[in-house]
Design an enzyme around this catalytic site. Structure first.
Site, PDB file in Angstrom:
ATOM      1  N   LYS A 198       1.087  -6.996 -19.991  1.00 22.57           N
ATOM      2  CA  LYS A 198       1.555  -7.248 -18.710  1.00 22.57           C
ATOM      3  C   LYS A 198       2.274  -8.630 -18.710  1.00 22.57           C
ATOM      4  O   LYS A 198       2.540  -9.205 -19.653  1.00 22.57           O
ATOM      5  CB  LYS A 198       0.394  -7.684 -17.816  1.00 22.57           C
ATOM      6  CG  LYS A 198      -0.310  -6.314 -17.313  1.00 22.57           C
ATOM      7  CD  LYS A 198      -1.408  -6.516 -16.397  1.00 22.57           C
ATOM      8  CE  LYS A 198      -2.092  -5.089 -15.886  1.00 22.57           C
ATOM      9  NZ  LYS A 198      -3.134  -4.990 -15.273  1.00 22.57           N
ATOM     10  N   ARG A 219      -8.872  -2.100 -21.353  1.00 22.29           N
ATOM     11  CA  ARG A 219      -7.641  -1.123 -21.082  1.00 22.29           C
ATOM     12  C   ARG A 219      -6.439  -1.420 -21.720  1.00 22.29           C
ATOM     13  O   ARG A 219      -5.678  -2.409 -21.403  1.00 22.29           O
ATOM     14  CB  ARG A 219      -7.450  -0.876 -19.354  1.00 22.29           C
ATOM     15  CG  ARG A 219      -6.738   0.112 -19.145  1.00 22.29           C
ATOM     16  CD  ARG A 219      -6.494   0.260 -17.512  1.00 22.29           C
ATOM     17  NE  ARG A 219      -5.593   1.139 -17.202  1.00 22.29           N
ATOM     18  CZ  ARG A 219      -4.378   1.019 -16.879  1.00 22.29           C
ATOM     19  NH1 ARG A 219      -3.816  -0.012 -17.238  1.00 22.29           N
ATOM     20  NH2 ARG A 219      -3.556   2.066 -16.567  1.00 22.29           N
TER      21      ARG A 219
END
Ligand code: HH2
Length: 347
Positions: A286, A321
């Site tokens: 991210k 995840r």
């Protein structure tokens, strides 16, 4: 004390607390947090023994030590890896790589071979600025991949969607888990439909919609605000017939958060165990990793992603995840053994 709330988290030793269960006497250090509507937030450290000696604080300690039930057949006594498969043309780090059903299935099987415990299949990007896709387009992308994978893999399949009709159709095919980045708020039917499927559900926190969520995210205290919001969503789910034992919670890294918001959430992640549900962390590749390291290309943020995953595991996150399953699996294997002082077979 009107309008006051008390929270408890393990500053260190969350994993040991979870292992010790109700016998919890370990060396964990706890942080007691008190927020009043009319004053500053107070934080102080206490020991497990001090927490056990006070009935009200002991009640807050209980969910930090209670074992979590197995999820889709997976024991949650160690961090489990959810491998990401984006069947999209526009995902932020792997858009268009797996838009073709055959490529998506092959990628999912490769992630399983690398050690993914769960495969998370999504067909709508929710990156900042992403445009929503229609129900029929999302299903057109998903259906062949889900149908193909359900016969080809033994790993549980998680469906990453906000749409109740997609949840309903995919449950009919046999998926094992629903992962909703809107925590069942995107559609008025979501709660009812998710309840009907009987499946476990990941409730992720987001402030705002992907199109606008990074415009100006604001919180009084990001950690406590996200905690309170998730608690309300758990209550809404329970009222709709989705029992707490079916819920997994996720603070939603990057979803309506500044860099500092993301860092505060990661640093305080163990707080979320107080909600009594397994905790999922999705930090992989991210933008906050890019901001910290200067690595602009998302696919090149593997090392930073692994570091974030280990930080999450250290705070007891049960589900991670990740895009880079092999790298995370290798790091976790070493980290778990060197922090435990023995291999798992010796426990
Ligand atoms: N992040 C993304 C998508 N789904 N689900 C959960 N539970 N937690 C997350 O942090 C999360 C999520 C965004 O990442 P990705 O799927 O790689 O990208 P995109 O949304 O662009 O497809």
């Amino acid at each position: 004390m009107s309008g006051a709330r008390t929270y408890l988290r393990a500053v260190s030793g969350q994993r040991e607390l979870a292992r010790a269960g109700s016998r919890a006497t370990g060396n964990a250090l706890l942080e007691l947090i008190q927020r009043r509507s009319d004053g500053p937030i107070e934080r102080r450290h206490i020991t497990v023994q001090e927490a056990q000696a006070d009935t009200k604080i002991a009640a807050l300690l209980a969910p930090l030590t209670a074992p979590r039930p197995a999820l889709a057949g997976l024991a949650l006594d160690r961090p489990r890896l959810m491998g990401i498969v984006n069947v999209t043309p526009d995902s932020f780090s792997d858009g268009n790589l797996f838009a073709d059903p055959g490529a998506a299935i092959a990628h999912a099987l490769a992630l399983e071979a690398e050690g993914a415990d769960i495969l998370d299949i999504g067909a709508e990007s929710t990156r900042p600025g992403a445009q929503p896709v229609s129900l029929e387009e999302e299903w057109r992308r998903l259906q062949p991949v889900l149908a193909g994978l359900l016969t080809a893999t033994r790993a549980p399949i998680s469906l990453d969607t906000r749409k109740p009709e997609v949840m309903h159709r995919a449950a009919g095919l046999g998926v094992h888990l629903i992962n909703d980045v809107s925590a069942l708020t995107w559609d008025a039917e979501s709660l009812r439909v998710a309840a009907e499927t009987g499946l476990p559900v990941v409730l992720m926190h987001a402030q705002g919609d992907p199109r606008t969520m990074q415009a100006n995210p604001t919180y009084d205290d990001v950690l406590l605000d996200v905690y309170d919001w998730l608690e309300h969503r758990i209550d809404a789910c329970v009222a709709a017939g989705i029992g707490r034992e079916r819920l997994i919670i996720d603070p939603g890294i990057g979803f309506g958060k500044t860099l500092n918001h993301n860092l505060e959430l990661m640093a305080g992640l163990s707080l979320f165990h107080g909600l009594g549900c397994p905790v999922l962390l999705g930090a992989s590749r991210k933008a906050f990793i890019g901001a910290l390291t200067g690595v602009k290309t998302a696919a090149e943020r593997v090392t930073g992603s692994v570091a974030a995953a280990l930080a999450g595991a250290a705070q007891g996150a049960q589900l991670l995840r990740v895009h880079d399953v092999a790298a995370t699996r290798q790091a976790l294997a070493v980290w778990e053994a060197v922090t435990a002082g023995h291999t798992r077979s010796q426990t």
